[in-house]
Every structure is written in C-alpha cells, then in structure tokens.
Enzyme design. Sequence first.
Site, PDB file in Angstrom:
ATOM      1  CG  ASP A  33     139.220  64.041  74.859  1.00 43.76           C
ATOM      2  OD1 ASP A  33     139.560  63.007  74.696  1.00 43.76           O
ATOM      3  OD2 ASP A  33     139.273  64.926  75.755  1.00 43.76           O
ATOM      4  CG  ASP A  35     144.311  63.944  75.479  1.00 46.68           C
ATOM      5  OD1 ASP A  35     143.399  64.743  75.586  1.00 46.68           O
ATOM      6  OD2 ASP A  35     144.700  63.017  76.097  1.00 46.68           O
ATOM      7  CG  ASP A  54     134.549  65.432  84.693  1.00 47.81           C
ATOM      8  OD1 ASP A  54     134.240  66.267  83.899  1.00 47.81           O
ATOM      9  OD2 ASP A  54     135.691  65.125  85.014  1.00 47.81           O
TER      10      ASP A  54
HETATM   11  P1  ATP Z   1     142.840  66.239  80.375  1.00 49.14           P
HETATM   12  O1  ATP Z   1     142.755  65.345  79.244  1.00 49.14           O
HETATM   13  O2  ATP Z   1     143.530  67.573  80.310  1.00 49.14           O
HETATM   14  O3  ATP Z   1     143.282  65.515  81.563  1.00 49.14           O
HETATM   15  P2  ATP Z   1     140.066  66.121  80.156  1.00 49.14           P
HETATM   16  O4  ATP Z   1     138.796  66.845  80.765  1.00 49.14           O
HETATM   17  O5  ATP Z   1     140.097  66.195  78.655  1.00 49.14           O
HETATM   18  O6  ATP Z   1     141.444  66.644  80.771  1.00 49.14           O
HETATM   19  P3  ATP Z   1     139.716  63.294  79.716  1.00 49.14           P
HETATM   20  O7  ATP Z   1     140.136  62.355  80.880  1.00 49.14           O
HETATM   21  O8  ATP Z   1     140.683  63.424  78.646  1.00 49.14           O
HETATM   22  O9  ATP Z   1     139.877  64.723  80.611  1.00 49.14           O
HETATM   23  O10 ATP Z   1     138.184  63.289  79.631  1.00 49.14           O
HETATM   24  C1  ATP Z   1     137.657  63.973  78.414  1.00 49.14           C
HETATM   25  C2  ATP Z   1     136.281  64.629  78.879  1.00 49.14           C
HETATM   26  O11 ATP Z   1     135.431  63.407  79.210  1.00 49.14           O
HETATM   27  C3  ATP Z   1     136.114  65.463  80.239  1.00 49.14           C
HETATM   28  O12 ATP Z   1     136.311  66.722  80.094  1.00 49.14           O
HETATM   29  C4  ATP Z   1     134.798  65.133  80.705  1.00 49.14           C
HETATM   30  O13 ATP Z   1     133.856  65.955  79.941  1.00 49.14           O
HETATM   31  C5  ATP Z   1     134.547  63.731  80.291  1.00 49.14           C
HETATM   32  N1  ATP Z   1     134.977  62.838  81.418  1.00 49.14           N
HETATM   33  C6  ATP Z   1     136.109  62.234  81.662  1.00 49.14           C
HETATM   34  N2  ATP Z   1     136.041  61.372  82.832  1.00 49.14           N
HETATM   35  C7  ATP Z   1     134.808  61.694  83.198  1.00 49.14           C
HETATM   36  C8  ATP Z   1     134.121  60.986  84.427  1.00 49.14           C
HETATM   37  N3  ATP Z   1     134.877  60.301  85.353  1.00 49.14           N
HETATM   38  N4  ATP Z   1     132.941  61.481  84.593  1.00 49.14           N
HETATM   39  C9  ATP Z   1     132.499  62.289  83.876  1.00 49.14           C
HETATM   40  N5  ATP Z   1     132.767  62.734  82.962  1.00 49.14           N
HETATM   41  C10 ATP Z   1     134.028  62.635  82.465  1.00 49.14           C
HETATM   42 MG    MG Z   2     141.580  65.066  77.463  1.00 50.18          MG
END
Ligand code: ATP
Ligand code: MG
Length: 448
Positions: free
Chosen positions: A72, A70, A153
């Site tokens: 963001d 997805d 993160d």
């Molecule tokens: P995926 O969607 O493939 O699981 P993602 O890295 O995009 O991986 P998301 O949960 O969609 O993960 O979160 C989007 C972004 O928000 C992350 O890439 C990170 O930069 C930030 N993020 C998400 N969760 C946290 C957290 N618990 N602490 C700090 N930053 C976070």
């Molecule tokens: Mg994501």
Amino acid sequence: MLKRLGKVFNKRKTANKEPHIIAAGQHPVTPDDISRGATEVVKTLEDAGFNAYVVGGCVRDLLLGMHPKDFDVATDATPEQVKEHFRRARIVGRRFRIVHVRFGREIVEVTTFRAHHTAKSKQGRETSKRTQEGMLLRDNVFGSINEDASRRDFTINALYYHPTDNTIYDYANGLVDIDSKTLRIIGDPATRYQEDPVRMLRAARFAARLDFALDPDTAAAIQPSATLLAAIPSARLYDETVKLFMNGYALDTWRQLQTFNLDQQLFPESAALLDDHEFYQTFIAQALTNTDERIKNGKHVTPAFLFAALLWPAVCEARLKFEAAGEPSARALQKAAADVTGRQVSRLAIPKRFSIPMREIWEFQPRLLRRGGQQAFRQVEQPRFRAAYDFLLLREQSGEDAQGLGNWWTQFQDADEDEREAMTKTLGSQGRARKRRPRKRKPGQDAS
Ligand code: ATP
Ligand code: MG
C-alpha cells in the site's frame, strides 16, 4: 537492532506530531524488499512533486520477517491526481476512496492522507459523514501525514517507509509494539471501534496472524463494542470474514473471535450452540485446522466449504426441529439449509456462487448413504461429490460415527471397475436409501 531502538521510545497513545526516524542501516528493510509496482508508484508521484510512502501491513510484515501480501502507498496527492499519473489506475470505494494502480498482476492500493473529521472541516457531506453512533459512513477528509498516521488502526500499521532514502517514519510508536509483539489501537479504543467496528475483526486477525498480544485497553473495549458490527453492510462484513479465515491462521483467528464474542456477531446461530455441544466445537476447530493445513500446502480452499462448516451446527439443529415437527429427514435438511442460509446472508452477503455449492454440500450428506445398484457410480460423477465427500470425512474426523462411510467412499474412488461392482453388491440393504421415521437424536450421532 529494533529492540534497542524500541526501548528509547516512550509509549504514547496518540500519534506523534514528529515521527521517530529510523534511517537506512538501522532497520532491516531494503528498497529491494518493495514490490516493483509500489516502488514505481512512489517514484512517479515524487517526480510529479507529491510526497509518497510505502505504508501499512507491508512495512509491518517486512519488519517481522514475513512476506507482505500486498503493498500500500500513502500520498498527499488526491485520488484524481494519482489517477492522472498512471495508465492503469482506477478510483474505487465510496466510504473510503482509494486508487488501484495495476502493474501486470500486482495491484497497488494508493490512499490519500486522511485527516480527522471535525466540525471545522471545510469539506462537506460528500467527504465526511457519520451515523448518530459515530460510525464513519464516509472517510474522505484529506490531511497531512501525521493526521493520516493517527487515522490508521493499529500502531504497527502506522509505519511509513520511504524507498528512495530507505528510511522508516514511525508516527505512533509502532516499533516499540512490534518489538514487544503488542497489538495496540491508536487513540481511544471505544471511539475507534465506534468509527469503524470492522477494526475489531482486524484486531482478531492480526493478533492471530502475527502472534501478537492485544494491549489490555485495546482488548477491553472490544466486547462492549461487539454489537456495533450489526451496522456494517453485509457485503463488507462478508469480505472481512473471508479474510479472517483464508489467511492460513483460521483456527487461531477463530479462537480470538471467540474470546471477544465476535463469533456471535458473524455466525450467531452456530455460535449459540457451541458452549453446550462439544461436537460442534470440535467440528469447527477441525474444519479450520484443515483449512489452514490446505493453505500451507498450497491447496485450493473455497469459501463454500468454509461456510458450509461454520454453519453446519446451525443447520443440524434446525434440521432436528423440522424432524421433530414431522418432516422426513431429507426434507428437513433441505428446509434447514434454506432457512439458515436465508438468515445468514442478511448478515454476511455470501455470494450465490458460494452459497449454492454450500447448500449442495449439506444436501449431499444423506445421499452419500445411497450406494446400491448404480447409485454410487452416479454419485462420484456429480460435480459436488468431492466437496461432499471431504465434508463427510470432516464429520468423521470430528468424532461422528458414520459407520465407516467415509472409508467406503475412499476405497470406492480408488477401486477399479470390477472392484467397484463388488463393493456395491456386498452392500445389501445397507446401501439403499433408508426410509426412516424422524426420531430424536443427539447432534453428531447420526450418519446422515
Ligand atoms: P494485510 O494487507 O496483511 O491484511 P494491512 O495492514 O496491510 O494488512 P490493509 O487492509 O491492506 O491491511 O490496509 C492497509 C493499511 O490501511 C493498514 O495497515 C492500516 O494502516 C490502514 N487501514 C486499513 N483498514 C483500516 C481501518 N478499518 N481503519 C483504520 N485504518 C485502516
Ligand atoms: Mg495490505
């Protein structure tokens, strides 16, 4: 190309004030790689005078040649301001307020740049709150883009892509880490896990899915912080656990969790049995291998089956205890199922729509022995039969000797009516419910 770029950057542990700018042509991402929704969100917010970037896992995945799950977006507009500009937008979350903007089936997650929580922060308890242990209960202090980068993160998740000028802004030296396949948390690892213990689970998930190695400091702080996961609300922990196992890399993720003893935090009763019972190790590994296989083949997977497998060791052991205390076998299984489920849901809030079928899968196992008369015909008609049969096959696949029971059911399902009749007739006394006294047995040796 990235390799060359990566080499010139220094490694620093915190986010930079000035980003490394990777202009169009120097990286493989193109505006066409970005979903329609995310492109639209960035454009609308910019037209309204805000800054907006595509950020996080999607930029990381595109750089790695993977397909983003997805998209963001991060912006300096507040959630309310974002909401105003889209017809189908909804503010969600309390701990971390974000806006979901919907475009057909796509949902774009829009977050406002976050800042550090300091004593100086002008924003009050509504925006920022933490526990005595340092866990953030609310993370809604807004700030600048470089503050936002340092609140993310992992370095590889702090890459901002601007579709209009096709430029990547790298605030935390994420490109170097993408290059060397390193998962590195931004800032002091122990503090970052303390603020949000779920980051430890995310570390296991990304290491497995991306096939990255954890940076030694990022890894070293996990085990000492693992018990902090106990403070995470059970509903969030459930959601995060599902993400660990439903992404096609369940087995590798499980291995990562085990390395850091995080399995003990999620499934304490099953995890405690694994060291001494090879059968259970094999069983869970097989269940996760099958799950990954199904996902790769585009087949449906349900958390009910997954949790049934992950909790099966605990259920078997609890059942043995009830049997040893004199309960008949089927009753012992029911009691074990109820007990294990009860304890587990206080940790992971498995919704009823999954915990009920999970228990039915377990309780169906001894019933699969009963095939005489009309019983087999009735069993296959049960809504839970298919999952229970798959579970039986999983037990056999993991080395349990069920005396050909799985095979019998496979044949029965393939057979026509006459053949089915013949199959049940030749069973003799074998197919009737066995009345047996409880006895001590080793896990994985019994067919029921
Ligand atoms: P995926 O969607 O493939 O699981 P993602 O890295 O995009 O991986 P998301 O949960 O969609 O993960 O979160 C989007 C972004 O928000 C992350 O890439 C990170 O930069 C930030 N993020 C998400 N969760 C946290 C957290 N618990 N602490 C700090 N930053 C976070
Ligand atoms: Mg994501």
